[in-house]
Design a protein around this motif. Structure first.
Motif, short mmCIF file in Angstrom:
data_model
loop_
_atom_site.label_atom_id
_atom_site.label_comp_id
_atom_site.label_asym_id
_atom_site.label_seq_id
_atom_site.Cartn_x
_atom_site.Cartn_y
_atom_site.Cartn_z
N ASP A 28 0.55 12.37 -0.56
CA ASP A 28 1.08 11.16 0.08
C ASP A 28 -0.06 10.57 0.90
N ILE A 29 -0.78 9.64 0.31
CA ILE A 29 -1.99 9.10 0.94
C ILE A 29 -1.65 8.35 2.22
N GLY A 30 -0.56 7.59 2.22
CA GLY A 30 -0.18 6.85 3.41
C GLY A 30 0.12 7.75 4.58
N THR A 33 -3.04 9.53 5.86
CA THR A 33 -3.88 8.63 6.66
C THR A 33 -3.33 8.52 8.08
N ALA A 34 -2.02 8.35 8.20
CA ALA A 34 -1.41 8.21 9.52
C ALA A 34 -1.62 9.46 10.36
N VAL A 35 -1.40 10.63 9.76
CA VAL A 35 -1.57 11.88 10.49
C VAL A 35 -3.03 12.07 10.90
N GLY A 200 2.78 3.38 13.13
CA GLY A 200 3.99 2.65 13.49
C GLY A 200 4.66 2.01 12.29
N VAL A 201 3.88 1.38 11.44
CA VAL A 201 4.45 0.75 10.24
C VAL A 201 5.03 1.80 9.30
N LEU A 202 4.33 2.93 9.17
CA LEU A 202 4.82 3.99 8.28
C LEU A 202 6.16 4.52 8.77
N ILE A 203 6.27 4.77 10.07
CA ILE A 203 7.53 5.28 10.62
C ILE A 203 8.63 4.24 10.49
N TRP A 204 8.29 2.98 10.72
CA TRP A 204 9.29 1.91 10.61
C TRP A 204 9.81 1.77 9.19
N ALA A 209 9.80 11.51 8.66
CA ALA A 209 9.74 12.65 7.75
C ALA A 209 8.41 12.76 7.00
N PRO A 210 7.83 11.67 6.47
CA PRO A 210 6.55 11.79 5.76
C PRO A 210 5.43 12.33 6.64
#
Length: 214
Positions: A28-30, A33-35, A200-204, A209-210
């Motif tokens: 899961d690249i997105g 990246t966020a982590v 923020g965008v990923l969580i929104w 969970a990701p």
């Protein structure tokens, strides 16, 4: 080039290549990246606070660099979702020095010597030659790993070129901004922008969970 600067440059290159390798192989690249952005930000915080120095004149550079970093991470993740690292990384990193040179001449007024300009083009040509622009990209690393993402080498190459422009942009901006700030203070503020934006965008869009899974 002083030995200290050379060592730092080589260390940064190794770290950057390692980060790209891990990113390209992530399922899961997105989320990865966020982590990575959040973890990196947390690591920088104590060092930045201990060495804090940030003049007001640096703020426009920090903000501009941070916005380009948002574009950089988004484009890089999109590129790796569509094409293999063997295409994306050499194309982005090979073109970036040439674009940096052009921007530095046009915007900053840099006047490189002929050997300096030739060195930039030779390095860029060498990186691209290792990849081989005419060689088909084949399946993406993600597809080979069984993640289900389909390779799209053409779009991946276009995104990699866009990544090169963002790298060049924030490189030129940071070179000017770091004259007015300590490196880690500058890095902390600049990286806050993509960290908050990307996570923020990923969580929104997908919930927390990701991030936990990554």
């Amino acid at each position: 080039m002083p030995l200290t600067a050379l060592a730092l440059a080589l260390g940064a290159a190794f770290f950057h290549a390692s980060w790209n390798t891990l990113l390209a192989r992530a399922r899961d690249i997105g989320a990865f990246t966020a982590v990575a952005l959040v973890v990196g930000w947390c690591v920088v915080v104590p060092v930045a606070l201990l060495t804090w120095q940030l003049d007001a004149v640096a703020i426009p550079f920090v903000l501009a660099g941070g916005l380009l970093q948002v574009a950089y991470y988004g484009l890089l993740a999109a590129a790796y979702q569509r094409a293999d690292m063997s295409l994306v990384y050499p194309l982005a990193r090979g073109l970036a020095p040439v674009i940096v040179l052009g921007l530095a001449i046009a915007v900053v007024g840099l006047r490189p010597t002929l050997p300096e300009a030739l060195a930039v083009f030779l390095v860029a040509a060498g990186v691209l030659f290792v990849r081989g622009l005419g060689r088909p990209g084949g399946a993406t690393a993600a597809t080979r790993a069984g993640t289900g993402r389909q390779g799209d080498q053409g779009r991946g190459a276009l995104l990699a070129i866009c990544v090169a422009f963002t790298i060049a942009g924030y490189t030129v901006i940071d070179q000017q901004g770091l004259r007015h700030a300590s490196p880690f203070a500058y890095l902390l503020i600049e990286q806050t922008i993509p960290t908050v934006a990307y996570a923020g965008v990923l969580i929104w869009r997908r919930g927390p969970a990701p991030l936990r899974a990554a």
